[in-house]
Design a protein around this motif. Structure first.
Motif, mmCIF file in Angstrom:
data_model
loop_
_atom_site.group_PDB
_atom_site.id
_atom_site.type_symbol
_atom_site.label_atom_id
_atom_site.label_comp_id
_atom_site.label_asym_id
_atom_site.label_seq_id
_atom_site.Cartn_x
_atom_site.Cartn_y
_atom_site.Cartn_z
ATOM 1 N N ASP A 10 0.858 -1.178 0.000
ATOM 2 C CA ASP A 10 0.000 0.000 0.000
ATOM 3 C C ASP A 10 0.902 1.239 0.000
ATOM 4 O OD1 ASP A 10 -1.887 1.967 0.401
ATOM 5 O OD2 ASP A 10 -2.448 1.307 2.422
ATOM 6 N N ALA A 11 0.746 2.094 -1.010
ATOM 7 C CA ALA A 11 1.597 3.283 -1.142
ATOM 8 C C ALA A 11 1.505 4.176 0.091
ATOM 9 C CB ALA A 11 1.230 4.065 -2.392
ATOM 10 N N SER A 12 0.327 4.243 0.712
ATOM 11 C CA SER A 12 0.161 5.111 1.884
ATOM 12 C C SER A 12 0.957 4.612 3.087
ATOM 13 C CB SER A 12 -1.315 5.262 2.236
ATOM 14 O OG SER A 12 -1.859 4.015 2.633
ATOM 15 N N ALA A 13 1.398 3.365 3.049
ATOM 16 C CA ALA A 13 2.192 2.809 4.141
ATOM 17 C C ALA A 13 3.678 3.134 4.005
ATOM 18 C CB ALA A 13 2.001 1.295 4.201
ATOM 19 N N LEU A 14 4.065 3.714 2.886
ATOM 20 C CA LEU A 14 5.472 4.022 2.637
ATOM 21 C C LEU A 14 5.730 5.524 2.802
ATOM 22 C CD1 LEU A 14 5.835 1.860 -0.573
ATOM 23 C CD2 LEU A 14 6.928 1.400 1.620
ATOM 24 N N PRO A 15 6.784 5.880 3.508
ATOM 25 C CA PRO A 15 7.125 7.307 3.599
ATOM 26 C C PRO A 15 7.494 7.856 2.218
ATOM 27 C CG PRO A 15 8.358 6.008 5.214
ATOM 28 C CD PRO A 15 7.684 5.045 4.299
ATOM 29 N N ALA A 16 7.075 9.093 1.954
ATOM 30 C CA ALA A 16 7.385 9.712 0.662
ATOM 31 C C ALA A 16 8.891 9.737 0.417
ATOM 32 C CB ALA A 16 6.808 11.134 0.598
ATOM 33 N N GLY A 17 9.675 9.977 1.467
ATOM 34 C CA GLY A 17 11.124 10.009 1.322
ATOM 35 C C GLY A 17 11.685 8.688 0.817
ATOM 36 N N LYS A 18 11.109 7.597 1.273
ATOM 37 C CA LYS A 18 11.542 6.268 0.802
ATOM 38 C C LYS A 18 11.256 6.123 -0.687
ATOM 39 C CE LYS A 18 12.431 1.767 0.974
ATOM 40 N NZ LYS A 18 13.792 1.308 0.846
ATOM 41 N N LEU A 19 10.087 6.561 -1.121
ATOM 42 C CA LEU A 19 9.725 6.472 -2.540
ATOM 43 C C LEU A 19 10.611 7.376 -3.396
ATOM 44 C CD1 LEU A 19 5.859 6.400 -2.093
ATOM 45 C CD2 LEU A 19 7.338 4.479 -2.720
ATOM 46 N N ILE A 20 10.910 8.556 -2.887
ATOM 47 C CA ILE A 20 11.789 9.474 -3.622
ATOM 48 C C ILE A 20 13.189 8.866 -3.745
ATOM 49 C CG2 ILE A 20 12.950 11.727 -3.516
ATOM 50 C CD1 ILE A 20 10.279 12.806 -2.280
ATOM 51 N N THR A 21 13.686 8.287 -2.656
ATOM 52 C CA THR A 21 15.002 7.648 -2.671
ATOM 53 C C THR A 21 15.042 6.493 -3.668
ATOM 54 O OG1 THR A 21 15.436 8.283 -0.391
ATOM 55 C CG2 THR A 21 16.709 6.433 -1.262
ATOM 56 N N MET A 22 14.007 5.668 -3.655
ATOM 57 C CA MET A 22 13.962 4.531 -4.584
ATOM 58 C C MET A 22 13.921 5.019 -6.037
ATOM 59 S SD MET A 22 11.385 1.965 -2.553
ATOM 60 C CE MET A 22 11.537 0.619 -3.736
ATOM 61 N N THR A 23 13.174 6.086 -6.286
ATOM 62 C CA THR A 23 13.100 6.653 -7.629
ATOM 63 C C THR A 23 14.460 7.194 -8.053
ATOM 64 O OG1 THR A 23 10.779 7.237 -7.285
ATOM 65 C CG2 THR A 23 11.922 8.351 -9.083
ATOM 66 N N ALA A 24 15.108 7.932 -7.156
ATOM 67 C CA ALA A 24 16.416 8.518 -7.477
ATOM 68 C C ALA A 24 17.452 7.432 -7.753
ATOM 69 C CB ALA A 24 16.885 9.426 -6.341
ATOM 70 N N ARG A 25 17.437 6.383 -6.946
ATOM 71 C CA ARG A 25 18.391 5.284 -7.166
ATOM 72 C C ARG A 25 18.136 4.581 -8.490
ATOM 73 N NH1 ARG A 25 18.735 2.863 -1.083
ATOM 74 N NH2 ARG A 25 20.169 4.433 -0.304
ATOM 75 N N GLY A 26 16.861 4.335 -8.772
ATOM 76 C CA GLY A 26 16.518 3.700 -10.042
ATOM 77 C C GLY A 26 16.903 4.553 -11.232
ATOM 78 N N LEU A 27 16.676 5.854 -11.123
ATOM 79 C CA LEU A 27 17.063 6.773 -12.197
ATOM 80 C C LEU A 27 18.576 6.779 -12.379
ATOM 81 C CD1 LEU A 27 16.545 8.967 -14.314
ATOM 82 C CD2 LEU A 27 16.466 10.628 -12.440
#
Length: 158
Positions: A10-27
């Motif tokens: 569930d996206a709401s269970a994840l901190p936004a910072g974690k999602l931003i970090t995962m996106t930045a690493r993937g990029l």
């Protein structure tokens, strides 16, 4: 965690910072892979972007803008200079500093690299149509501004 496990979360269970970090690493992984043919990496590309925004920028200002220490910037600039992507000249007003600008080859490399980033945007943002790209960019810019302001207020130079 596998991709399939992540998709079920569930996206709401994840901190936004974690999602931003995962996106930045993937990029970064994507960009580094596609930059191999230019013999540069994502960090060096970031420096090229900063240098392209202002002519004859000094290394200290580049370090400040990129959030990278001066030593790391000096090493990266040296590599970019050795590859013919930047021109480093001693500042006549302060001989202890170097002014850095893009060479023609650096400008061409930057332009070609932008197409790599555009391809990623098309694949990740446009294709999924979850949010209008210009709105996402405005939101991300504001997040960056807020992050910089918090760090300037709360984090001391190390």
């Amino acid at each position: 965690m596998s991709l399939e496990e992540f998709k079920k979360m569930d996206a709401s269970a994840l901190p936004a910072g974690k999602l931003i970090t995962m996106t930045a690493r993937g990029l970064n992984i994507y960009v580094n892979h596609h930059l191999e043919s230019f013999d540069i990496n994502a960090t060096q590309l970031h420096l090229l972007f900063e240098i392209s925004h202002q002519t004859n920028l000094n290394q200290e200002k580049i370090a400040s803008r990129c959030g990278i220490n001066k030593g790391a910037v000096a090493r990266s600039i040296k590599k970019l200079e050795d590859k013919g992507l930047v021109i480093r000249q001693i500042d006549e007003n302060n001989r202890r500093q170097n002014k850095v600008s893009l060479s023609d080859k650096g400008k061409e490399t930057l332009n070609q690299s932008i197409s790599i980033l555009n391809d990623w945007e098309e694949e990740v943002i446009d294709k999924n149509q979850l949010i209008e790209k210009e709105l996402l960019k405005k939101v991300l810019k504001q997040i960056v501004i807020s992050t910089i302001e918090i760090n300037q207020r709360e984090v001391k130079d190390e």
